[in-house]
Motif scaffolding. Structure first.
Motif, PDB file in Angstrom:
ATOM      1  N   PRO A 113       0.799  -1.229   0.000  1.00  0.00           N
ATOM      2  CA  PRO A 113       0.000   0.000   0.000  1.00  0.00           C
ATOM      3  C   PRO A 113       0.830   1.277   0.000  1.00  0.00           C
ATOM      4  O   PRO A 113       0.365   2.316  -0.475  1.00  0.00           O
ATOM      5  CB  PRO A 113      -0.828  -0.124   1.291  1.00  0.00           C
ATOM      6  CG  PRO A 113      -0.952  -1.595   1.513  1.00  0.00           C
ATOM      7  CD  PRO A 113       0.349  -2.166   1.048  1.00  0.00           C
ATOM      8  N   ASP A 114       2.075   1.220   0.517  1.00  0.00           N
ATOM      9  CA  ASP A 114       2.920   2.415   0.519  1.00  0.00           C
ATOM     10  C   ASP A 114       3.660   2.616  -0.794  1.00  0.00           C
ATOM     11  O   ASP A 114       4.461   3.544  -0.936  1.00  0.00           O
ATOM     12  CB  ASP A 114       3.922   2.370   1.678  1.00  0.00           C
ATOM     13  CG  ASP A 114       4.901   1.194   1.569  1.00  0.00           C
ATOM     14  OD1 ASP A 114       4.826   0.433   0.579  1.00  0.00           O
ATOM     15  OD2 ASP A 114       5.728   1.024   2.485  1.00  0.00           O
ATOM     16  N   GLY A 115       3.410   1.733  -1.776  1.00  0.00           N
ATOM     17  CA  GLY A 115       3.997   1.888  -3.100  1.00  0.00           C
ATOM     18  C   GLY A 115       5.324   1.191  -3.302  1.00  0.00           C
ATOM     19  O   GLY A 115       5.894   1.265  -4.398  1.00  0.00           O
ATOM     20  N   THR A 116       5.838   0.516  -2.300  1.00  0.00           N
ATOM     21  CA  THR A 116       7.115  -0.183  -2.426  1.00  0.00           C
ATOM     22  C   THR A 116       6.887  -1.650  -2.781  1.00  0.00           C
ATOM     23  O   THR A 116       5.802  -2.195  -2.587  1.00  0.00           O
ATOM     24  CB  THR A 116       7.920  -0.095  -1.123  1.00  0.00           C
ATOM     25  OG1 THR A 116       7.169  -0.732  -0.068  1.00  0.00           O
ATOM     26  CG2 THR A 116       8.180   1.358  -0.758  1.00  0.00           C
ATOM     27  N   ALA A 117       7.933  -2.284  -3.301  1.00  0.00           N
ATOM     28  CA  ALA A 117       7.856  -3.708  -3.624  1.00  0.00           C
ATOM     29  C   ALA A 117       7.914  -4.526  -2.344  1.00  0.00           C
ATOM     30  O   ALA A 117       8.791  -4.319  -1.492  1.00  0.00           O
ATOM     31  CB  ALA A 117       9.001  -4.102  -4.554  1.00  0.00           C
ATOM     32  N   LYS A 118       6.997  -5.458  -2.197  1.00  0.00           N
ATOM     33  CA  LYS A 118       6.918  -6.276  -0.997  1.00  0.00           C
ATOM     34  C   LYS A 118       7.853  -7.480  -1.129  1.00  0.00           C
ATOM     35  O   LYS A 118       7.835  -8.177  -2.144  1.00  0.00           O
ATOM     36  CB  LYS A 118       5.483  -6.757  -0.796  1.00  0.00           C
ATOM     37  CG  LYS A 118       5.285  -7.653   0.420  1.00  0.00           C
ATOM     38  CD  LYS A 118       3.842  -8.110   0.532  1.00  0.00           C
ATOM     39  CE  LYS A 118       3.661  -9.046   1.725  1.00  0.00           C
ATOM     40  NZ  LYS A 118       2.253  -9.490   1.876  1.00  0.00           N
ATOM     41  N   PRO A 119       8.652  -7.764  -0.102  1.00  0.00           N
ATOM     42  CA  PRO A 119       9.510  -8.957  -0.160  1.00  0.00           C
ATOM     43  C   PRO A 119       8.663 -10.226  -0.238  1.00  0.00           C
ATOM     44  O   PRO A 119       7.595 -10.319   0.362  1.00  0.00           O
ATOM     45  CB  PRO A 119      10.286  -8.895   1.154  1.00  0.00           C
ATOM     46  CG  PRO A 119      10.190  -7.480   1.606  1.00  0.00           C
ATOM     47  CD  PRO A 119       8.865  -6.982   1.122  1.00  0.00           C
TER      48      PRO A 119
END
Length: 282
Positions: A113-119
């Motif tokens: 949701p914060d726009g970063t790629a999730k591990p």
């Protein structure tokens, strides 16, 4: 693994006697969901957390021939690389006898949701890696020598990204972009006095043959996306176009598209002379 069982091409998937190019991306999306469920990292569980599952970072697609009505299609999906955040999957499109129509390689990430790629969870990486292969034979996406100056008209068009009323997503779907690119090209040809619907000689031009694009940032609904294009090479068999999709001067998507011309049986044929002349104009 077989992620789309062999079935007949359906009426709604056609553009004329052949499937429309965006259908290959629809088949990829269905196959990705099947693969995701098989490794227990499904779209459903990611969507519940307001995450964007398996978003494409880069896409390389090659289509050698097109299925039509009455033909059969299946998709096999194989992981090529599984990293900390990214997963590279190969999709092969097969006919009813197991012969290939073409294949695709997509690098996927899940966006938080914060726009970063999730591990990727360690257990998911382990399960996905069980079927991974280093065999990339047939994944040749080279476009060949480009010939700047051979044909270099440029054109541009803009599209407002609208939200489908039935969807809750805030981002545009990536299979929309090749459609925008094709519309922009058709409008340019109209301006050159070439009407594609008027060319009725058993040839179906500007079908995707190669498609190698990078997605630098997502495209939100409610924005205006501008397609900037340059024809960098043409021949009897192909038209090669460099594309950049911009929003307020920022390049969100960029890549190279190779268009081909196919007959009613889905086999490649030469472009009409009037099309080549229009795209060779100064």
């Amino acid at each position: 693994m077989r992620t789309l069982d062999t079935r007949a091409v359906r009426f709604g998937e056609l553009a004329g006697p052949l499937v429309q190019g965006s259908v290959f991306f629809d088949w990829q999306l269905l196959s990705t969901q099947e693969f995701a469920s098989a490794i227990d990292y499904s779209f459903e569980q990611l969507l519940v957390a307001d995450e964007i599952p398996y978003a494409p970072v880069s896409v390389q697609t090659r289509i050698d021939r097109y299925p039509g009505v009455g033909d059969r299609i299946a998709v096999e999906t194989t992981p090529l690389q599984v990293g900390e955040h990214r997963m590279v999957l190969r999709y092969e499109f097969l006919d009813g006898t197991g012969e290939s129509y073409g294949d695709s390689r997509i690098t996927h990430v899940t966006i938080s949701p914060d726009g970063t790629a999730k591990p990727l969870p360690e257990a998911v990486r382990t399960r996905a890696s069980e079927d991974a292969t280093t065999d990339t034979e047939g994944l040749g996406f080279e476009f060949g020598a480009e010939q700047p100056g051979n044909a270099d008209p440029t054109y541009s068009d803009s599209f407002e990204i609208r939200r489908p009323l039935i969807e809750g997503s805030a981002l545009a779907y990536f299979e929309e972009y090749p459609r925008f690119a094709t519309i922009a090209l058709e409008r340019y040809l109209d301006g050159q006095g070439v009407s594609l619907p008027a060319i009725d000689d058993n040839r179906h031009p500007f079908r995707l043959r190669r498609w190698e694009w990078s997605f630098n940032a997502p495209v939100s609904y409610g924005t205006v996306l501008t397609v900037n294009a340059e024809v960098v090479d043409i021949s009897k068999e192909r038209v090669l176009v460099a594309h950049t999709f911009e929003q307020e001067g920022r390049a969100l998507i960029e890549g190279v598209t190779e268009y081909g011309c196919f007959d009613a049986d889905g086999e490649p044929v030469a472009f009409a002379e009037c099309i080549r002349e229009a795209l060779s104009a100064d």
